[in-house]
Design an enzyme around this catalytic site. Structure first.
Site, short mmCIF file in Angstrom:
data_model
loop_
_atom_site.label_atom_id
_atom_site.label_comp_id
_atom_site.label_asym_id
_atom_site.label_seq_id
_atom_site.Cartn_x
_atom_site.Cartn_y
_atom_site.Cartn_z
N GLY A 1 -4.14 -4.55 -4.75
CA GLY A 1 -4.90 -3.41 -5.02
C GLY A 1 -4.36 -2.15 -5.31
CG HIS A 2 -1.19 -1.18 -7.53
ND1 HIS A 2 -0.31 -1.92 -8.68
CD2 HIS A 2 -0.63 -1.81 -6.52
CE1 HIS A 2 0.55 -2.85 -7.88
NE2 HIS A 2 0.12 -2.45 -6.58
CD GLN B 1 0.81 -9.14 -2.82
OE1 GLN B 1 1.57 -9.54 -3.70
NE2 GLN B 1 -0.52 -8.75 -3.31
CE LYS C 1 3.44 -2.48 -4.58
NZ LYS C 1 2.99 -1.84 -3.34
CG ASP D 1 -1.72 -1.29 1.32
OD1 ASP D 1 -2.55 -1.71 0.49
OD2 ASP D 1 -1.79 -1.73 2.30
#
Length: 499
Positions: free
Chosen positions: A113-114, A297, A89, A86
């Site tokens: 999740g991005h 991650q 990125k 988180d």
């Protein structure tokens, strides 16, 4: 000359200005003389032109600095997380994707999740598809190291295409990638319930069970979708394995039949996306195309190097690039480590610099620290230099991208965790593998004054408050790696280049 609308004598002119004797006299003078612009006006205009020229050159300089910083990165460049995920990125990947031909995911699954924003400020939450998909000239690759849940994959494709983002011919999935089924998600939940008080805190997206199937060699891969005659038998083995292991997992033959029929539809739809991505990426490299690797991650969640067992089920560190894409180590050039200006963690596990109470709440609210995938509130804390140095050692970062520096504007005093002390009071020489030791460490902090002003609109390093610069400089001196990119907001433009 009198003010407009008044005679020289001070009396108000008649409504018909032409009837005014003063007006007529001035008109005659004006026709016979060349009116001179006052010297003061000329000076003001000159100053304005100089300022405009300076401002224009500053904008050009900023663009040039940014372009050099982004475009000078190597032909194969990776963006990896340094903490517990988180870190943000996706934004750097999204920016860099304009300079790269291929953007590739190498590990993880829909637990990554991005959140990224397009030029109009529209928000996109991606889980499987690489963040580079918003840049129309980039080809996106889901590598062999990724575990793919096809319902999630097609949900993302549908959302993107509904928003005008075309995925056809620009998105490929490795034929060697493993398929993640709904049954893996069910098993994930059963496993967490079984652990009770010792839960790992997974996203329950089935990532661990799918990698477990891969490890014990009864998993199914994308290439199996091309052989539906044997697909049902292989899938039946997965159902049987889950039912024999967990009492709460029940299934009937009709459930298996229904899943097979569902995947026949998926197989037809996925076919245009399937590719030998190992061959594709390596050929692209030899054709001088530029490859950007997007890690999911982060290092502190790495199966081997993270806070095991409170980790993910893959290798989000540098080694995962090679195993998850099939490219040789010598081809990898720059690796950019993304680090928040503070730290966060989702789920269970030791977290030495965690902050509770008002300060932790302020950071969470200011940074909107809630999981992209689960919506869970993230645990928040100070920047941990011990963990960051460990991550830098493993990955060999070329540069750091510090994100969310603007979030710390809400605090008058900041802390940086610079060392761990054991129960005996001695400073630990390295990041401990033993979780009991890690849970008992006393963190030694340095305090730095905050800046308490909004920096989210700033776009130049020179404009940052001196306290913010001191914070960045101190982090650089502690880890020995330059902080080249500084995030001060969620938008694409909210990135400062430290030249």
């Amino acid at each position: 000359m009198a003010a407009a609308g008044y005679c020289v004598s001070g009396a108000r002119c008649p409504s018909q200005a032409a009837a005014c004797p003063d007006f007529q006299a001035l008109g005659n003078v004006g026709r016979s003389l060349k009116i001179q612009v006052p010297e003061r006006t000329q000076i003001t205009r000159q100053r304005f032109e100089v300022r405009a020229s300076i401002a224009s050159s500053e904008v050009a300089e900023k663009k040039s600095v940014a372009e050099d910083a982004y475009s000078s990165l190597s032909q194969v460049c990776a963006v990896l997380g340094t903490q517990w995920g988180d870190e943000g990125k996706g934004k750097l990947v999204d920016i860099l994707a304009e300079r790269y031909d291929i953007v590739a995911r190498c590990q993880g699954g829909s637990n990554a999740g991005h959140t990224i924003y397009n030029n109009e400020g529209k928000k996109f939450a991606l889980h499987l598809i690489p963040s580079g998909i918003l840049n129309e000239n980039a080809v996106c690759v889901v590598g062999n190291g990724v575990v793919v849940h096809l319902p999630t994959f097609f949900e993302e494709v549908n959302r993107l295409e509904t928003s005008g983002v075309d995925c056809k011919g620009r998105l490929f999935v490795s034929d060697r990638a493993h398929l993640l089924f709904d049954l893996h998600q069910t098993v994930d939940g059963l496993r967490e319930a079984e652990l009770k008080g010792s839960m790992i805190g997974t996203t329950k997206r089935g990532i661990g069970p799918c990698y477990a199937s891969k490890a014990i060699r009864n998993g199914l891969r994308v290439s199996d979708l091309r052989h539906m005659d044997t697909f049902q038998e292989k899938l039946a083995n997965l159902f049987w394995d889950a039912a024999s292991r967990f009492k709460g997992f029940d299934y009937e033959e009709k459930q298996l039949d229904a899943e097979v029929e569902r995947y026949k539809v998926f197989a037809d739809r996925l076919e245009p996306y399937i590719a030998d991505t190992v061959q594709y990426v390596n050929q692209a490299y030899h054709q001088k195309k530029r490859v950007l690797v997007e890690g999911g991650q982060a290092t502190m969640l790495d199966m081997d190097f993270g806070t095991y067992p409170f980790v993910t089920s893959s290798n989000p560190s540098a080694g995962g690039i090679c195993t998850g894409l099939g490219i040789a180590p010598k081809l990898i050039g720059d690796i950019v480590g993304v680090v928040k200006a503070y730290s966060t963690r989702v789920g269970a596990g030791p977290y030495p610099t965690e902050v509770h109470g008002d300060i932790g709440d302020k950071i969470r609210d200011a940074g909107y620290e809630f999981g992209t995938t689960t919506g869970r509130p993230r645990r928040c804390g100070w920047l941990d230099i011990v963990a960051l140095n460990y991550s830098c050692q493993i990955n060999g970062f070329s540069y750091l991208n510090m994100t969310k520096l603007d979030v710390l504007s809400c605090l008058p005093v900041l802390k940086i965790g610079v060392a761990y002390k054991g129960k005996d009071g001695k400073v630990l020489s390295s990041f401990p593998a033993d979780l009991q030791t890690l849970g008992e460490v006393e963190v030694e902090y340095e305090e730095i004054s905050g800046w308490e002003v909004d920096i989210s609109k700033l776009r130049s390093y020179r404009d940052l408050p001196s306290a913010a610069k001191r914070y960045i400089d101190r982090v650089e001196s502690l880890v020995g790696i330059p902080v080249r990119f500084i995030g001060v907001g969620p938008g694409r433009d909210a990135m400062i280049i430290k030249d």
